[in-house]
Motif scaffolding. Structure first.
Motif, PDB file in Angstrom:
ATOM      1  N   THR A  42      30.985   1.485 -23.018  1.00  0.00           N
ATOM      2  CA  THR A  42      30.464   1.305 -24.375  1.00  0.00           C
ATOM      3  C   THR A  42      29.009   0.852 -24.319  1.00  0.00           C
ATOM      4  N   PRO A  43      28.110   1.503 -25.061  1.00  0.00           N
ATOM      5  CA  PRO A  43      26.704   1.081 -25.038  1.00  0.00           C
ATOM      6  C   PRO A  43      26.536  -0.361 -25.493  1.00  0.00           C
ATOM      7  N   ALA A  44      25.547  -1.014 -24.953  1.00  0.00           N
ATOM      8  CA  ALA A  44      25.217  -2.365 -25.401  1.00  0.00           C
ATOM      9  C   ALA A  44      24.579  -2.289 -26.785  1.00  0.00           C
ATOM     10  N   PRO A  45      24.997  -3.119 -27.724  1.00  0.00           N
ATOM     11  CA  PRO A  45      24.327  -3.119 -29.027  1.00  0.00           C
ATOM     12  C   PRO A  45      22.938  -3.724 -28.903  1.00  0.00           C
ATOM     13  N   PRO A  46      21.981  -3.282 -29.712  1.00  0.00           N
ATOM     14  CA  PRO A  46      20.666  -3.917 -29.654  1.00  0.00           C
ATOM     15  C   PRO A  46      20.761  -5.363 -30.129  1.00  0.00           C
ATOM     16  N   PRO A  47      19.942  -6.245 -29.605  1.00  0.00           N
ATOM     17  CA  PRO A  47      19.983  -7.643 -30.038  1.00  0.00           C
ATOM     18  C   PRO A  47      19.623  -7.795 -31.508  1.00  0.00           C
ATOM     19  N   GLU A  48      20.142  -8.850 -32.100  1.00  0.00           N
ATOM     20  CA  GLU A  48      19.736  -9.198 -33.453  1.00  0.00           C
ATOM     21  C   GLU A  48      18.280  -9.656 -33.429  1.00  0.00           C
ATOM     22  N   PRO A  49      17.538  -9.384 -34.501  1.00  0.00           N
ATOM     23  CA  PRO A  49      16.132  -9.818 -34.529  1.00  0.00           C
ATOM     24  C   PRO A  49      16.028 -11.331 -34.574  1.00  0.00           C
ATOM     25  N   LEU A  50      14.968 -11.834 -33.983  1.00  0.00           N
ATOM     26  CA  LEU A  50      14.686 -13.260 -33.986  1.00  0.00           C
ATOM     27  C   LEU A  50      13.420 -13.531 -34.781  1.00  0.00           C
ATOM     28  N   GLY A  51      13.247 -14.758 -35.196  1.00  0.00           N
ATOM     29  CA  GLY A  51      12.030 -15.127 -35.917  1.00  0.00           C
ATOM     30  C   GLY A  51      12.172 -14.934 -37.410  1.00  0.00           C
ATOM     31  N   ASP A  52      11.086 -15.245 -38.096  1.00  0.00           N
ATOM     32  CA  ASP A  52      11.038 -15.153 -39.559  1.00  0.00           C
ATOM     33  C   ASP A  52      10.058 -14.060 -39.961  1.00  0.00           C
ATOM     34  N   SER A  53      10.463 -12.827 -39.746  1.00  0.00           N
ATOM     35  CA  SER A  53       9.587 -11.710 -40.063  1.00  0.00           C
ATOM     36  C   SER A  53       9.465 -11.523 -41.576  1.00  0.00           C
ATOM     37  N   ALA A  54       8.287 -11.097 -42.011  1.00  0.00           N
ATOM     38  CA  ALA A  54       8.033 -10.839 -43.433  1.00  0.00           C
ATOM     39  C   ALA A  54       8.229  -9.363 -43.749  1.00  0.00           C
ATOM     40  N   GLY A  55       9.318  -8.790 -43.261  1.00  0.00           N
ATOM     41  CA  GLY A  55       9.554  -7.385 -43.527  1.00  0.00           C
ATOM     42  C   GLY A  55       8.741  -6.503 -42.606  1.00  0.00           C
ATOM     43  N   LEU A  56       8.799  -5.213 -42.852  1.00  0.00           N
ATOM     44  CA  LEU A  56       8.082  -4.260 -42.012  1.00  0.00           C
ATOM     45  C   LEU A  56       6.582  -4.349 -42.248  1.00  0.00           C
ATOM     46  N   PRO A  57       5.775  -4.032 -41.236  1.00  0.00           N
ATOM     47  CA  PRO A  57       4.316  -4.132 -41.383  1.00  0.00           C
ATOM     48  C   PRO A  57       3.772  -3.117 -42.376  1.00  0.00           C
ATOM     49  N   GLY A  58       2.713  -3.528 -43.102  1.00  0.00           N
ATOM     50  CA  GLY A  58       2.151  -2.652 -44.114  1.00  0.00           C
ATOM     51  C   GLY A  58       1.253  -1.577 -43.554  1.00  0.00           C
ATOM     52  N   THR A  59       0.507  -1.898 -42.494  1.00  0.00           N
ATOM     53  CA  THR A  59      -0.425  -0.950 -41.891  1.00  0.00           C
ATOM     54  C   THR A  59      -0.207  -0.889 -40.386  1.00  0.00           C
ATOM     55  N   GLY A  60      -0.805   0.094 -39.765  1.00  0.00           N
ATOM     56  CA  GLY A  60      -0.725   0.185 -38.323  1.00  0.00           C
ATOM     57  C   GLY A  60      -1.342  -1.014 -37.631  1.00  0.00           C
ATOM     58  N   TRP A  61      -2.482  -1.469 -38.125  1.00  0.00           N
ATOM     59  CA  TRP A  61      -3.129  -2.620 -37.502  1.00  0.00           C
ATOM     60  C   TRP A  61      -2.320  -3.897 -37.736  1.00  0.00           C
ATOM     61  N   ASP A  65      -3.708   3.352 -38.023  1.00  0.00           N
ATOM     62  CA  ASP A  65      -2.925   4.000 -39.077  1.00  0.00           C
ATOM     63  C   ASP A  65      -2.680   5.468 -38.748  1.00  0.00           C
ATOM     64  N   GLN A  66      -3.722   6.135 -38.239  1.00  0.00           N
ATOM     65  CA  GLN A  66      -3.580   7.559 -37.931  1.00  0.00           C
ATOM     66  C   GLN A  66      -2.553   7.810 -36.821  1.00  0.00           C
ATOM     67  N   LEU A  67      -2.443   6.882 -35.905  1.00  0.00           N
ATOM     68  CA  LEU A  67      -1.509   7.036 -34.796  1.00  0.00           C
ATOM     69  C   LEU A  67      -0.055   6.910 -35.228  1.00  0.00           C
ATOM     70  N   ARG A  68       0.168   6.318 -36.413  1.00  0.00           N
ATOM     71  CA  ARG A  68       1.512   6.140 -36.964  1.00  0.00           C
ATOM     72  C   ARG A  68       2.417   5.398 -35.977  1.00  0.00           C
ATOM     73  N   ILE A  69       2.067   4.161 -35.733  1.00  0.00           N
ATOM     74  CA  ILE A  69       2.718   3.364 -34.696  1.00  0.00           C
ATOM     75  C   ILE A  69       3.661   2.309 -35.250  1.00  0.00           C
ATOM     76  N   ARG A  70       3.756   2.187 -36.591  1.00  0.00           N
ATOM     77  CA  ARG A  70       4.653   1.184 -37.170  1.00  0.00           C
ATOM     78  C   ARG A  70       6.113   1.553 -36.903  1.00  0.00           C
ATOM     79  N   PRO A  71       7.003   0.574 -36.888  1.00  0.00           N
ATOM     80  CA  PRO A  71       8.422   0.900 -36.667  1.00  0.00           C
ATOM     81  C   PRO A  71       8.949   1.947 -37.637  1.00  0.00           C
ATOM     82  N   GLN A  72       8.585   1.825 -38.920  1.00  0.00           N
ATOM     83  CA  GLN A  72       9.092   2.793 -39.895  1.00  0.00           C
ATOM     84  C   GLN A  72       8.509   4.189 -39.656  1.00  0.00           C
ATOM     85  N   ASP A  73       7.276   4.256 -39.142  1.00  0.00           N
ATOM     86  CA  ASP A  73       6.702   5.559 -38.783  1.00  0.00           C
ATOM     87  C   ASP A  73       7.482   6.191 -37.637  1.00  0.00           C
TER      88      ASP A  73
END
Length: 446
Positions: A229-248, A425-433
């Motif tokens: 059975t594959p290992a599940p990915p770990p739960e996120p840690l920290g207090d993230s403010a949601g997904l990043p708005g821009t690539g930078w 931004d052009q590289l589209r490197i954000r997690p959602q990208d």
């Protein structure tokens, strides 16, 4: 406390009380003065037997270590320096065969000066015999955890010791292929110690004698618990403010010293874990790559985790070693990606960065055991991608994954510094990208 223990003493140190059972000895009858008719050989063997109470230089049997059953191979250094001869080979072959027939891990407790002079090349060829048995045991998916004692030199080190999956050593033990009597006169004796072998990536850890049983009791259950059975990915840690708005923004968050790094994720994911160290090629990367096995939700998961620094060649080779070992043992793998990229200094090139990364790509691509990846910080170029599982990579909100760092991308494209942020931004490197592009499966968010 001296580590010049007899075979029976070292067995008593590691085995649970009253659980050691010696395997039946089926060895050839000795020829007068051995196969070479070496004058006085019979008398030497008789004195060794009288002094030690043993009939050969190894004692083989089964025992429980922390409840885990294993085959033990304990060398008796007092018997002709723990040397290997034809009859030693008989006992070793029988022990490995028993381990395979009963699906047991093998724990060699090695203390040897090498091959037995009085048997010449017939003694030396026992190394091929031992290597064959070790290879068959490896192919059977059974673990080998060696404990190297003082001294461990010559062919015994080059087969039963260094050839094991995990190598533990007693403090200050003399360890090396060259024994003390055959080294150059000006050789630094400190290079032939357990501590030096750890630094050179040939030994995983130094363990005090009184800690051996507990240490092996942690290792053996972890290495003998396959799972498809594959290992599940770990739960996120920290207090993230949601997904990043821009690539930078993604880059800044991934580079923040305040976000959780690999050690925090491993501590949260595993109830307990043990580490392997070294690439078995002369190098370690303790600051760049953490590798080992741990218990997660009652089963074993192997891990290879970048720590946020540039990964060195030894780090990639250690990760490849970990993945191949887990694959043979049927243990799922978790990898954590977090590096600005591979180390690119001249020394890294001399150590074979390209070849090390190529080998890791092959290890991941060829793994039959499931591999799961979580990007927890920077995902810089091929030095990060080599550790990522195709089709089963996830990312946290505090991460990015890029063909190259935005600053370097701008430089390659001959753009001025003010263009770095738009380039991100052009590289589209954000997690959602990355999800939209199909590079990763999804994000894990608080």
């Amino acid at each position: 406390m001296s580590d010049r223990h007899s075979a029976r003493e070292i067995v008593a140190l590691v085995a649970d009380d009253s659980t050691f059972a010696e395997l039946p000895a089926s060895i050839r009858d000795p020829r007068p003065d051995g196969p070479l008719a070496w004058p006085g050989y019979d008398a030497s063997r008789a004195r060794a037997a009288e002094r030690t109470g043993e009939q050969e230089s190894v004692v083989c049997g089964t025992a429980r270590i922390g409840g885990a059953r294993a085959v033990l191979i304990a060398f008796e250094f007092g018997f002709l320096g723990g040397s290997l001869g034809e009859r030693t080979g008989d006992l070793l072959e029988a022990a490995y065969t028993y381990a395979r027939e009963h699906r047991l891990p093998v724990v060699p407790l090695v203390a040897t000066g090498g091959s037995r002079m009085q048997e010449g090349m017939l003694a030396l060829t026992q190394l091929q015999r031992v290597a064959r048995q070790s290879a068959l045991t490896r192919e059977a998916g059974l673990a080998q955890v060696a404990v190297v004692r003082d001294p461990t030199t010559g062919g015994g080190w080059a087969t039963l010791g260094a050839g094991a999956d995990v190598v533990l050593a007693l403090p200050g033990a003399q360890i090396g292929f060259a024994g003390s009597r055959v080294r150059p006169a000006d050789a630094d004796p400190a290079a032939y110690t357990a501590e030096a072998q750890v630094a050179a990536g040939a030994v995983d850890a130094v363990v005090r004698p009184e800690e051996l049983r507990d240490t092996l009791a942690r290792w053996l259950p972890l290495l003998t618990s396959p799972s498809g059975t594959p290992a599940p990915p770990p739960e996120p840690l920290g207090d993230s403010a949601g997904l990043p708005g821009t690539g930078w923004d993604a880059v800044r968050r991934a580079r923040s010293p305040r976000r959780p790094h690999a050690a925090a994720y491993l501590d949260a994911y595993f109830t307990h874990r043990v580490a392997i160290s070294g690439d078995r090629c002369g190098g370690t990367d303790p600051d760049g790559m953490l590798c080992g096995f741990g218990a997660h939700d009652g089963r074993t998961v192997a891990y290879a985790a970048q720590t946020g620094t540039a990964t060195r060649p030894a780090g990639y080779r250690t990760a490849a070693r970990l993945i191949r070992l887990a694959d043979r043992l049927g243990i799922p793998v978790l990898t954590l990606v977090d590096t600005p990229g591979a180390a690119n200094d001249a020394e890294a090139e001399r150590q074979g960065t390209g070849a090390a990364i190529a080998d890791l790509f092959v290890a991941v691509a060829g793994a039959r055991t499931p591999v799961t990846t979580l990007v927890i910080g920077e995902g810089g170029s091929g030095g990060a991608l080599a550790l990522a599982a195709p089709g089963n990579t996830w990312a946290t909100a505090d991460s990015y994954f890029s063909v190259i760092a935005p600053e370097l991308a701008a430089a390659i494209l001959k753009r001025p510094p003010r263009e770095v942020e738009p380039t991100a931004d052009q590289l589209r490197i954000r997690p959602q990208d990355l999800v939209e592009l199909g590079v990763i499966r999804g994000t894990v968010n608080p």
